[in-house]
Design an enzyme around this catalytic site. Sequence first.
Site, PDB file in Angstrom:
ATOM      1  N   SER A 206       0.586  -1.134  -0.088  1.00 42.97           N
ATOM      2  CA  SER A 206       0.135   0.310   0.001  1.00 42.97           C
ATOM      3  C   SER A 206       1.125   1.825   0.280  1.00 42.97           C
ATOM      4  O   SER A 206       1.674   1.447   1.063  1.00 42.97           O
ATOM      5  CB  SER A 206      -1.338   0.046   1.292  1.00 42.97           C
TER       6      SER A 206
ATOM      7  N   HIS B 100      -1.422  -1.156  -4.516  1.00 41.93           N
ATOM      8  CA  HIS B 100      -2.918  -0.332  -3.728  1.00 41.93           C
ATOM      9  C   HIS B 100      -2.269   0.430  -3.770  1.00 41.93           C
ATOM     10  O   HIS B 100      -1.462   1.282  -3.198  1.00 41.93           O
ATOM     11  CB  HIS B 100      -2.241  -1.663  -2.834  1.00 41.93           C
TER      12      HIS B 100
ATOM     13  N   ASP C 220      -5.090   3.650  -1.877  1.00 40.18           N
ATOM     14  CA  ASP C 220      -5.480   4.082  -1.551  1.00 40.18           C
ATOM     15  C   ASP C 220      -5.975   5.839  -1.462  1.00 40.18           C
ATOM     16  O   ASP C 220      -5.503   6.491  -1.427  1.00 40.18           O
ATOM     17  CB  ASP C 220      -5.135   3.895   0.502  1.00 40.18           C
TER      18      ASP C 220
ATOM     19  N   MET D   1      -9.145   8.544  -0.284  1.00 40.00           N
ATOM     20  CA  MET D   1      -9.898   8.791   0.642  1.00 40.00           C
ATOM     21  C   MET D   1     -10.629  10.189   0.563  1.00 40.00           C
ATOM     22  O   MET D   1      -9.231  10.939   0.543  1.00 40.00           O
ATOM     23  CB  MET D   1      -8.991   8.731   2.572  1.00 40.00           C
TER      24      MET D   1
ATOM     25  N   HIS E 247      -8.037   1.759  -4.794  1.00 35.19           N
ATOM     26  CA  HIS E 247      -8.986   1.332  -3.269  1.00 35.19           C
ATOM     27  C   HIS E 247      -9.532   2.330  -3.630  1.00 35.19           C
ATOM     28  O   HIS E 247      -9.521   3.922  -2.666  1.00 35.19           O
ATOM     29  CB  HIS E 247      -8.835   0.727  -2.509  1.00 35.19           C
TER      30      HIS E 247
ATOM     31  N   MET F 293     -11.914   4.416  -1.029  1.00 32.61           N
ATOM     32  CA  MET F 293     -12.584   5.127   0.248  1.00 32.61           C
ATOM     33  C   MET F 293     -13.685   6.374   0.372  1.00 32.61           C
ATOM     34  O   MET F 293     -13.128   7.218   0.813  1.00 32.61           O
ATOM     35  CB  MET F 293     -12.067   5.274   1.284  1.00 32.61           C
TER      36      MET F 293
ATOM     37  N   MET G  73     -11.886  -5.931   4.547  1.00 32.56           N
ATOM     38  CA  MET G  73     -11.437  -4.562   5.481  1.00 32.56           C
ATOM     39  C   MET G  73     -11.109  -5.547   6.509  1.00 32.56           C
ATOM     40  O   MET G  73     -12.207  -6.017   7.856  1.00 32.56           O
ATOM     41  CB  MET G  73     -11.685  -3.835   5.701  1.00 32.56           C
TER      42      MET G  73
ATOM     43  N   GLY H 120      -9.448   3.877   6.609  1.00 38.40           N
ATOM     44  CA  GLY H 120      -9.073   5.475   7.110  1.00 38.40           C
ATOM     45  C   GLY H 120      -7.290   5.501   7.483  1.00 38.40           C
ATOM     46  O   GLY H 120      -7.223   7.035   7.029  1.00 38.40           O
ATOM     47  N   PHE H 121      -7.015   4.404   7.608  1.00 36.65           N
ATOM     48  CA  PHE H 121      -5.654   4.692   8.582  1.00 36.65           C
ATOM     49  C   PHE H 121      -4.774   3.570   7.673  1.00 36.65           C
ATOM     50  O   PHE H 121      -5.536   2.618   8.750  1.00 36.65           O
ATOM     51  CB  PHE H 121      -5.722   4.918  10.051  1.00 36.65           C
ATOM     52  N   GLY H 122      -3.325   3.619   8.207  1.00 37.69           N
ATOM     53  CA  GLY H 122      -2.278   2.643   7.804  1.00 37.69           C
ATOM     54  C   GLY H 122      -1.879   1.959   9.298  1.00 37.69           C
ATOM     55  O   GLY H 122      -2.292   3.186  10.438  1.00 37.69           O
ATOM     56  N   GLY H 123      -1.628   1.610   9.471  1.00 39.03           N
ATOM     57  CA  GLY H 123      -0.853   1.044  10.677  1.00 39.03           C
ATOM     58  C   GLY H 123      -1.681   0.567  12.458  1.00 39.03           C
ATOM     59  O   GLY H 123      -1.711   0.674  13.110  1.00 39.03           O
TER      60      GLY H 123
ATOM     61  N   ASP I 139      -6.944  -6.509   3.340  1.00 37.61           N
ATOM     62  CA  ASP I 139      -6.604  -5.293   3.444  1.00 37.61           C
ATOM     63  C   ASP I 139      -6.872  -4.482   5.284  1.00 37.61           C
ATOM     64  O   ASP I 139      -7.885  -4.426   6.004  1.00 37.61           O
ATOM     65  CB  ASP I 139      -7.601  -3.844   2.545  1.00 37.61           C
ATOM     66  N   GLY I 140      -5.377  -4.289   5.853  1.00 39.38           N
ATOM     67  CA  GLY I 140      -5.359  -3.720   7.529  1.00 39.38           C
ATOM     68  C   GLY I 140      -4.599  -4.743   8.132  1.00 39.38           C
ATOM     69  O   GLY I 140      -5.436  -6.087   8.470  1.00 39.38           O
ATOM     70  N   GLY I 141      -3.483  -4.226   8.421  1.00 46.32           N
ATOM     71  CA  GLY I 141      -2.729  -5.389   9.823  1.00 46.32           C
ATOM     72  C   GLY I 141      -2.108  -6.469   9.358  1.00 46.32           C
ATOM     73  O   GLY I 141      -2.418  -7.356  10.226  1.00 46.32           O
TER      74      GLY I 141
ATOM     75  N   GLY J  80       0.818  -2.313   4.114  1.00 45.46           N
ATOM     76  CA  GLY J  80       1.489  -1.327   4.879  1.00 45.46           C
ATOM     77  C   GLY J  80       2.771  -0.571   5.306  1.00 45.46           C
ATOM     78  O   GLY J  80       3.569  -1.564   5.252  1.00 45.46           O
ATOM     79  N   SER J  81       2.001  -0.358   6.135  1.00 41.25           N
ATOM     80  CA  SER J  81       3.200  -0.458   7.652  1.00 41.25           C
ATOM     81  C   SER J  81       3.998  -1.269   7.638  1.00 41.25           C
ATOM     82  O   SER J  81       5.479  -1.157   7.574  1.00 41.25           O
ATOM     83  CB  SER J  81       2.588   0.196   8.563  1.00 41.25           C
TER      84      SER J  81
HETATM   85  C1  DX5 Z   1      -6.919   1.386   4.974  1.00 44.31           C
HETATM   86  C2  DX5 Z   1      -6.077   1.276   3.632  1.00 44.31           C
HETATM   87  C3  DX5 Z   1      -5.341   0.283   4.101  1.00 44.31           C
HETATM   88  C4  DX5 Z   1      -4.144   1.121   4.837  1.00 44.31           C
HETATM   89  C5  DX5 Z   1      -3.203  -0.348   5.071  1.00 44.31           C
HETATM   90  O1  DX5 Z   1      -7.586   2.335   4.761  1.00 44.31           O
HETATM   91  O2  DX5 Z   1      -7.221   0.279   2.860  1.00 44.31           O
HETATM   92  O3  DX5 Z   1      -4.829  -0.040   2.047  1.00 44.31           O
HETATM   93  O4  DX5 Z   1      -3.204   1.534   3.744  1.00 44.31           O
HETATM   94  O5  DX5 Z   1      -2.911  -0.006   6.237  1.00 44.31           O
HETATM   95  P1  DX5 Z   1      -1.314  -1.516   7.229  1.00 44.31           P
HETATM   96  O6  DX5 Z   1      -0.887  -2.428   6.629  1.00 44.31           O
HETATM   97  O7  DX5 Z   1      -0.898  -0.574   8.168  1.00 44.31           O
HETATM   98  O8  DX5 Z   1      -2.791  -1.261   7.979  1.00 44.31           O
HETATM   99 ZN    ZN Z   2      -6.813   0.209   1.024  1.00 42.72          ZN
END
Ligand code: DX5
Ligand code: ZN
Length: 219
Positions: free
Chosen positions: A9, A34, A36, A38, A67, A69, A138, A143-146, A176-178, A198-199
């Site tokens: 991401s 990927h 994102d 928003m 993606h 959002m 999801m 909305g946020f990474g990490g 997607d996420g974590g 992502g992170s």
């Molecule tokens: C969150 C995004 C994700 C995000 C994932 O809303 O859709 O794609 O970048 O980040 P990580 O992998 O850090 O959870």
């Molecule tokens: Zn995403």
Amino acid sequence: MKNVMIAPSVLAADFANLQRDVEMINSSQADWFHIDIMDGHFVPNISFGLPVCEAIHRHAKKPLDVHLMIEKPELYLEAFKKAGAANISVHFEACKHLHRTLQEIKNLGCLAGVVLNPATPVSVLEDILPYCEMVLLMSVNPGFGGQQFIEFTYDKVRKLKRMITERNLNTLIEIDGGVNYETGQKLVEAGADVLVAGSYVFNAKNPVQTIEELKTLYL
Ligand code: DX5
Ligand code: ZN
């Protein structure tokens, strides 16, 4: 043996060094970028928009997995296609006329995906599943990474996989996420085909090697 697809991401990239990070993904075993998007309405955050997507596309050597959002995603499908999207995923929760929107994505020549928030059950896909080329679940609130991985996602993946197999479809399951190596392994065992990270990738000492490790996950 089926290897999982990996979509790093770009949200977790260093935006002041975006070209460097795009080249990192180019040189890695990643399958997709990927992206994102928003809007500050559908999710409580604003990431980046069309010009940045277009700039990534100019340097990217792999398909862009977009993606959305955003509210009213149907208004922006053509614009994202022009900005280089290969896949376009829209949120179930943001679409009043999902069937029409999926047709429009396909008519643009893109792979059509539907995204479900953690609280949306996979059962809402009962009738629309044959029209989805990909379902993105999801595993955090968008909305946020990490953020921390939500554990009940594994069950949702298993249920969705069963629905796809029962109907003899080849819909891809993306998560997607974590995502990290541990959650990734369990997701692949549950039936995931594509993992967004992502992170976990961008905070790693060696992102290329981290992507390589994720690519070794298989069922
Ligand atoms: C969150 C995004 C994700 C995000 C994932 O809303 O859709 O794609 O970048 O980040 P990580 O992998 O850090 O959870
Ligand atoms: Zn995403």
